[in-house]
Design a protein around this motif. Structure first.
Motif, PDB file in Angstrom:
ATOM      1  N   GLY A 176       0.814  -1.206   0.000  1.00  0.00           N
ATOM      2  CA  GLY A 176       0.000   0.000   0.000  1.00  0.00           C
ATOM      3  C   GLY A 176       0.851   1.260   0.000  1.00  0.00           C
ATOM      4  N   PRO A 177       0.259   2.406  -0.392  1.00  0.00           N
ATOM      5  CA  PRO A 177       1.037   3.636  -0.537  1.00  0.00           C
ATOM      6  C   PRO A 177       1.610   4.169   0.761  1.00  0.00           C
ATOM      7  CG  PRO A 177      -1.316   4.057  -0.800  1.00  0.00           C
ATOM      8  CD  PRO A 177      -1.146   2.586  -0.756  1.00  0.00           C
ATOM      9  N   VAL A 178       0.809   4.183   1.839  1.00  0.00           N
ATOM     10  CA  VAL A 178       1.284   4.769   3.096  1.00  0.00           C
ATOM     11  C   VAL A 178       2.447   3.962   3.667  1.00  0.00           C
ATOM     12  CG1 VAL A 178       0.633   5.417   5.432  1.00  0.00           C
ATOM     13  CG2 VAL A 178      -1.001   5.732   3.556  1.00  0.00           C
ATOM     14  N   THR A 179       2.314   2.657   3.671  1.00  0.00           N
ATOM     15  CA  THR A 179       3.380   1.805   4.201  1.00  0.00           C
ATOM     16  C   THR A 179       4.647   1.938   3.373  1.00  0.00           C
ATOM     17  OG1 THR A 179       1.727   0.239   5.000  1.00  0.00           O
ATOM     18  CG2 THR A 179       3.995  -0.545   4.813  1.00  0.00           C
ATOM     19  N   MET A 180       4.499   1.976   2.065  1.00  0.00           N
ATOM     20  CA  MET A 180       5.672   2.082   1.207  1.00  0.00           C
ATOM     21  C   MET A 180       6.361   3.437   1.379  1.00  0.00           C
ATOM     22  SD  MET A 180       5.921   1.204  -2.822  1.00  0.00           S
ATOM     23  CE  MET A 180       7.525   1.078  -3.620  1.00  0.00           C
ATOM     24  N   LEU A 181       5.584   4.507   1.515  1.00  0.00           N
ATOM     25  CA  LEU A 181       6.170   5.824   1.751  1.00  0.00           C
ATOM     26  C   LEU A 181       6.899   5.863   3.089  1.00  0.00           C
ATOM     27  CD1 LEU A 181       6.540   8.778   0.906  1.00  0.00           C
ATOM     28  CD2 LEU A 181       4.317   9.282   1.973  1.00  0.00           C
ATOM     29  N   ALA A 182       6.313   5.252   4.116  1.00  0.00           N
ATOM     30  CA  ALA A 182       6.968   5.213   5.422  1.00  0.00           C
ATOM     31  C   ALA A 182       8.282   4.432   5.352  1.00  0.00           C
ATOM     32  CB  ALA A 182       6.029   4.592   6.456  1.00  0.00           C
ATOM     33  N   ARG A 183       8.296   3.345   4.596  1.00  0.00           N
ATOM     34  CA  ARG A 183       9.533   2.581   4.430  1.00  0.00           C
ATOM     35  C   ARG A 183      10.604   3.416   3.741  1.00  0.00           C
ATOM     36  NH1 ARG A 183       7.121  -3.192   2.160  1.00  0.00           N
ATOM     37  NH2 ARG A 183       6.135  -3.898   4.112  1.00  0.00           N
ATOM     38  N   TRP A 184      10.187   4.168   2.720  1.00  0.00           N
ATOM     39  CA  TRP A 184      11.178   4.980   2.002  1.00  0.00           C
ATOM     40  C   TRP A 184      11.745   6.072   2.891  1.00  0.00           C
ATOM     41  CZ3 TRP A 184      11.592  10.106   0.377  1.00  0.00           C
ATOM     42  CH2 TRP A 184      12.609  10.351  -0.556  1.00  0.00           C
ATOM     43  N   VAL A 185      10.899   6.740   3.669  1.00  0.00           N
ATOM     44  CA  VAL A 185      11.384   7.783   4.574  1.00  0.00           C
ATOM     45  C   VAL A 185      12.307   7.185   5.636  1.00  0.00           C
ATOM     46  CG1 VAL A 185      10.676   9.484   6.293  1.00  0.00           C
ATOM     47  CG2 VAL A 185       9.374   9.256   4.173  1.00  0.00           C
ATOM     48  N   SER A 186      11.956   6.007   6.138  1.00  0.00           N
ATOM     49  CA  SER A 186      12.816   5.340   7.110  1.00  0.00           C
ATOM     50  C   SER A 186      14.171   5.000   6.499  1.00  0.00           C
ATOM     51  CB  SER A 186      12.141   4.074   7.627  1.00  0.00           C
ATOM     52  OG  SER A 186      12.996   3.362   8.500  1.00  0.00           O
ATOM     53  N   GLY A 187      14.171   4.524   5.260  1.00  0.00           N
ATOM     54  CA  GLY A 187      15.431   4.249   4.593  1.00  0.00           C
ATOM     55  C   GLY A 187      16.221   5.509   4.310  1.00  0.00           C
ATOM     56  N   LEU A 188      15.516   6.611   4.022  1.00  0.00           N
ATOM     57  CA  LEU A 188      16.197   7.878   3.780  1.00  0.00           C
ATOM     58  C   LEU A 188      16.960   8.337   5.012  1.00  0.00           C
ATOM     59  CD1 LEU A 188      16.635  10.283   1.845  1.00  0.00           C
ATOM     60  CD2 LEU A 188      14.529  11.283   2.770  1.00  0.00           C
ATOM     61  N   VAL A 189      16.375   8.155   6.173  1.00  0.00           N
ATOM     62  CA  VAL A 189      17.060   8.536   7.418  1.00  0.00           C
ATOM     63  C   VAL A 189      18.335   7.710   7.596  1.00  0.00           C
ATOM     64  CG1 VAL A 189      16.833   8.604   9.928  1.00  0.00           C
ATOM     65  CG2 VAL A 189      14.897   9.284   8.478  1.00  0.00           C
ATOM     66  N   ARG A 190      18.319   6.459   7.162  1.00  0.00           N
ATOM     67  CA  ARG A 190      19.499   5.600   7.283  1.00  0.00           C
ATOM     68  C   ARG A 190      20.464   5.756   6.111  1.00  0.00           C
ATOM     69  NH1 ARG A 190      15.322   1.845   7.792  1.00  0.00           N
ATOM     70  NH2 ARG A 190      16.054   0.880   5.838  1.00  0.00           N
ATOM     71  N   GLY A 191      20.142   6.640   5.152  1.00  0.00           N
ATOM     72  CA  GLY A 191      21.002   6.806   3.992  1.00  0.00           C
ATOM     73  C   GLY A 191      20.767   5.779   2.909  1.00  0.00           C
ATOM     74  N   ASP A 192      19.606   5.144   2.898  1.00  0.00           N
ATOM     75  CA  ASP A 192      19.275   4.120   1.913  1.00  0.00           C
ATOM     76  C   ASP A 192      18.118   4.635   1.059  1.00  0.00           C
ATOM     77  OD1 ASP A 192      18.868   1.881   0.422  1.00  0.00           O
ATOM     78  OD2 ASP A 192      17.983   0.679   2.036  1.00  0.00           O
ATOM     79  N   LEU A 193      18.387   4.876  -0.238  1.00  0.00           N
ATOM     80  CA  LEU A 193      17.352   5.373  -1.146  1.00  0.00           C
ATOM     81  C   LEU A 193      16.679   4.256  -1.922  1.00  0.00           C
ATOM     82  CD1 LEU A 193      19.092   8.565  -2.590  1.00  0.00           C
ATOM     83  CD2 LEU A 193      17.442   8.405  -0.727  1.00  0.00           C
ATOM     84  N   GLY A 194      16.989   3.010  -1.581  1.00  0.00           N
ATOM     85  CA  GLY A 194      16.351   1.880  -2.251  1.00  0.00           C
ATOM     86  C   GLY A 194      17.083   1.490  -3.518  1.00  0.00           C
ATOM     87  N   ARG A 195      16.426   0.666  -4.317  1.00  0.00           N
ATOM     88  CA  ARG A 195      16.998   0.166  -5.558  1.00  0.00           C
ATOM     89  C   ARG A 195      16.123   0.563  -6.750  1.00  0.00           C
ATOM     90  NH1 ARG A 195      20.992  -3.609  -5.390  1.00  0.00           N
ATOM     91  NH2 ARG A 195      21.613  -4.318  -3.310  1.00  0.00           N
ATOM     92  N   SER A 196      16.781   0.719  -7.875  1.00  0.00           N
ATOM     93  CA  SER A 196      16.074   1.090  -9.097  1.00  0.00           C
ATOM     94  C   SER A 196      15.083   0.003  -9.482  1.00  0.00           C
ATOM     95  CB  SER A 196      17.075   1.317 -10.232  1.00  0.00           C
ATOM     96  OG  SER A 196      16.415   1.444 -11.467  1.00  0.00           O
ATOM     97  N   TRP A 197      13.911   0.419  -9.946  1.00  0.00           N
ATOM     98  CA  TRP A 197      12.922  -0.530 -10.406  1.00  0.00           C
ATOM     99  C   TRP A 197      13.265  -1.090 -11.780  1.00  0.00           C
ATOM    100  CZ3 TRP A 197       7.458   1.846  -9.049  1.00  0.00           C
ATOM    101  CH2 TRP A 197       7.311   1.833  -7.657  1.00  0.00           C
ATOM    102  N   ILE A 198      14.165  -0.446 -12.484  1.00  0.00           N
ATOM    103  CA  ILE A 198      14.466  -0.849 -13.860  1.00  0.00           C
ATOM    104  C   ILE A 198      15.650  -1.806 -13.927  1.00  0.00           C
ATOM    105  CG2 ILE A 198      15.020  -0.015 -16.160  1.00  0.00           C
ATOM    106  CD1 ILE A 198      12.224   0.727 -15.096  1.00  0.00           C
ATOM    107  N   ASN A 199      16.771  -1.443 -13.287  1.00  0.00           N
ATOM    108  CA  ASN A 199      17.964  -2.289 -13.374  1.00  0.00           C
ATOM    109  C   ASN A 199      18.370  -2.912 -12.048  1.00  0.00           C
ATOM    110  OD1 ASN A 199      19.088  -0.103 -11.988  1.00  0.00           O
ATOM    111  ND2 ASN A 199      20.023   0.757 -13.830  1.00  0.00           N
ATOM    112  N   GLY A 200      17.665  -2.599 -10.961  1.00  0.00           N
ATOM    113  CA  GLY A 200      17.953  -3.190  -9.665  1.00  0.00           C
ATOM    114  C   GLY A 200      19.171  -2.635  -8.975  1.00  0.00           C
TER     115      GLY A 200
END
Length: 593
Positions: free
Chosen positions: A65-89
């Motif tokens: 869901g959108p809210v949970t995914m946004l919260a995960r991204w903000v949490s990762g941002l605080v740790r310096g993790d912007l996630g992985r690309s959806w296109i090339n991983g």
């Protein structure tokens, strides 16, 4: 002053948080299935079955869901993790840092160009003022350069210095020579803005009494010039800060023209591919660059003011009045006539007719400006592109004016929105809107409107506050006039006219912003004859058919020339002492009428 700075900081941080949230919710705001986009990017041949789409959603975490995914991204941002690309991983953070390093290098070189251009524009006035002649030059060259958008200047430099003269490489990022043209395209308009503002303020500073005292003490020219610059620069630095912040938006177009692997080009590519994690990191980096540039300018201003003046309002004396001559009227008139001739001649032709035999043809009587890559008549496309560029800009300007006039009666709200919009260049707004609505004329118009009306609203709010505090308005209020009658009969007429003139003066800038979005592929789509889109379509074969790219560029230059001249004439007319009216003007209508 500290309260004002805190309010500005809070509004810009709020804008950053809002934009970050919007970017994080892009998969759901767009109304399109992100799993389908990712599946097509990873494997175009794979059938988009329900099982395959569910597997992509589980892999990307979209099923949470959108809210949970946004919260995960903000949490990762605080740790310096912007996630992985959806296109090339690949991890997003290293890609963002790599692009950010390239953009910072480009912006640093552009700042050097800004300083050189502004110094060159101000040097004649400084030398004349040091000799005792405080008259200013007209500043026409600086105003003309300041009116040029970065993407248009980049295309002109690419044609002239790279294609025709061969002095610099046209594309890529491999050595110092590849840095020259992008830095010039990005730095010349910003330097022209700063140089024009400073050149306009210097004569008034040279006329201040302390300058005569310093001369009587025997100060040499270098000491006098340093003192004049230290007096003139601090009041202008907020406007210069906006020009520096604008470098972040201009970098997107410049990097796209010269194929520079910077953060702006990465954001544009991520928006087109719907690579949300990469888009989040890129847009966040661009906004942080703009906020950092504004903060640095604020620190420099406080440093130049010194401890004694940091909490004091420092402003320049009134500028000397500019008196236009016949040349200042003839130039925009000639440009307008040339535009009318080109448009009138080209409207009689078909802009969509394809002649494969005449592809990239040179100018002939049948095709006065040649043809493009599909054999379409360039003159016809330039003429029919005028309504798509200037007409849409007029509609955006009118809508922005109506909204700004309504919001302007809420001064605190209008001021906060204007400050927040300063941190969002039109290109970034266009990237976000295109990611939600898709590229198109409506999306580009909405993006430009979102960053155009807040400045008009701030102007309206300032006039509302000034008019409400006027003596004649207070008198009507004391005589028992109702608040609604005062607002409609006295405040609204006093605000509507000046804000309308401001909106008209912003019309050419809106047209250029729409053209820049069309150039980046975020505005009108093929086969529409829009000037920015035409310029983008002509760049791949610019060596074989330079007129196909130069024709829309020249039309945009003519629009900029007419806009600059009309703005200067309107300013001179508004500051004419013979037309100046007192603020607290009497009124013939009684409060009870």
């Amino acid at each position: 002053m500290r309260t004002e700075s805190l309010r500005v900081l809070a509004s810009r941080c709020g804008a950053l948080a809002l934009i970050t949230a919007v970017v994080g919710l892009l998969p759901w705001l767009s109304g399109r299935d992100p799993a389908l986009s990712v599946l097509r990017a990873l494997s175009a041949e794979q059938e988009p079955t329900r099982e395959a789409l569910d597997a992509v959603r589980r892999q990307l975490g979209l099923d949470a869901g959108p809210v949970t995914m946004l919260a995960r991204w903000v949490s990762g941002l605080v740790r310096g993790d912007l996630g992985r690309s959806w296109i090339n991983g690949a991890e997003v953070l290293p890609s963002v840092l790599s692009g950010l390093g390239v953009s910072l290098t480009l912006m640093s070189a552009a700042l050097v160009v800004v300083l050189v251009v502004s110094a060159a524009l101000c040097l004649p006035t400084l030398l004349r003022g040091a000799r005792g002649d405080a008259a200013a030059t007209t500043g026409g060259a600086g105003a003309a350069l300041a009116a040029l958008p970065e993407f248009l200047l980049a295309a002109v430099l690419l044609v002239t210095l790279s294609v025709w003269l061969g002095w610099f490489p046209p594309y890529g990022w491999d050595g110092p020579l590849h840095l020259v043209l992008p830095a010039l395209a990005l730095g010349i308009p910003g330097g022209a803005v700063l140089g024009t503002l400073l050149n306009d303020a210097l004569p008034a500073v040279f006329q201040e009494p302390w300058v005569a005292v310093w001369k009587s003490w025997g100060c040499n020219r270098s000491v006098l010039v340093r003192g004049v610059l230290q007096r003139a620069l601090p009041p202008l630095l907020p406007q210069a800060g906006l020009a520096v912040v604008g470098l972040t938006g201009g970098a997107v177009a410049v990097e796209a023209v010269f194929a520079v692997p910077g953060i702006g080009r990465a954001a544009l590519g991520a928006a087109r591919a719907q690579d949300v994690p990469m888009l989040q990191g890129s847009v966040l980096a661009l906004l942080l660059l703009g906020l950092l540039a504004g903060a640095v300018v604020g620190v420099v201003r406080r440093r130049m003011l010194g401890p004694a003046l940091r909490d004091a309002a420092l402003s320049l004396p009134p500028h000397s009045r500019w008196v236009p001559n016949r040349l200042h009227v003839a130039i925009p008139l000639g440009a307008a006539v040339l535009m009318a001739v080109v448009i009138g001649w080209g409207l009689l032709r078909d802009p969509l007719r394809i002649d494969a035999v005449a592809r990239l043809a040179s100018p002939t009587w049948a095709h006065p400006l040649g043809t493009d890559g599909l054999g379409r008549d360039v003159l016809a496309r330039v003429a029919h592109g005028a309504p798509a560029t200037i007409g849409v800009a007029a509609a955006v300007c009118a809508c922005s004016y109506v909204v700004a006039l309504a919001i302007g009666f809420l001064p605190n709200v209008a001021r906060g929105l204007a400050e927040a919009s300063n941190a969002v260049p039109p290109v970034i707004a266009g990237i976000l809107v295109a990611a939600v609505l898709g590229p198109g004329t409506f999306g580009a118009s909405l993006a430009v409107a979102l960053v155009s009306w807040p400045a008009l609203a701030a102007h309206a709010a300032a006039l509302v506050e000034q008019t409400r505090a006027a003596t004649y308005v207070k008198a009507h209020r004391a005589l028992g006039a109702s608040p609604s009658r005062i607002e409609l009969r006295h405040v609204l007429p006093a605000v509507a006219g000046p804000v309308a003139r401001n909106a008209v003066l912003r019309l050419p800038g809106i047209a250029l912003a729409l053209a820049s979005l069309g150039f980046l592929g975020l505005g009108a789509q093929p086969p529409a004859p829009e000037w920015g889109l035409m310029l983008a379509e002509s760049l791949p074969y610019i060596e074989r058919a330079p007129l196909a790219a130069l024709s829309p560029a020249v039309m945009l230059l003519l629009v900029a020339v007419v806009a600059m001249s009309l703005s200067a004439l309107a300013s001179a007319r508004a500051h004419d002492p013979r037309r100046r009216q007192p603020v607290d003007r009497p009124t013939s209508s009684g409060a009870g009428r």
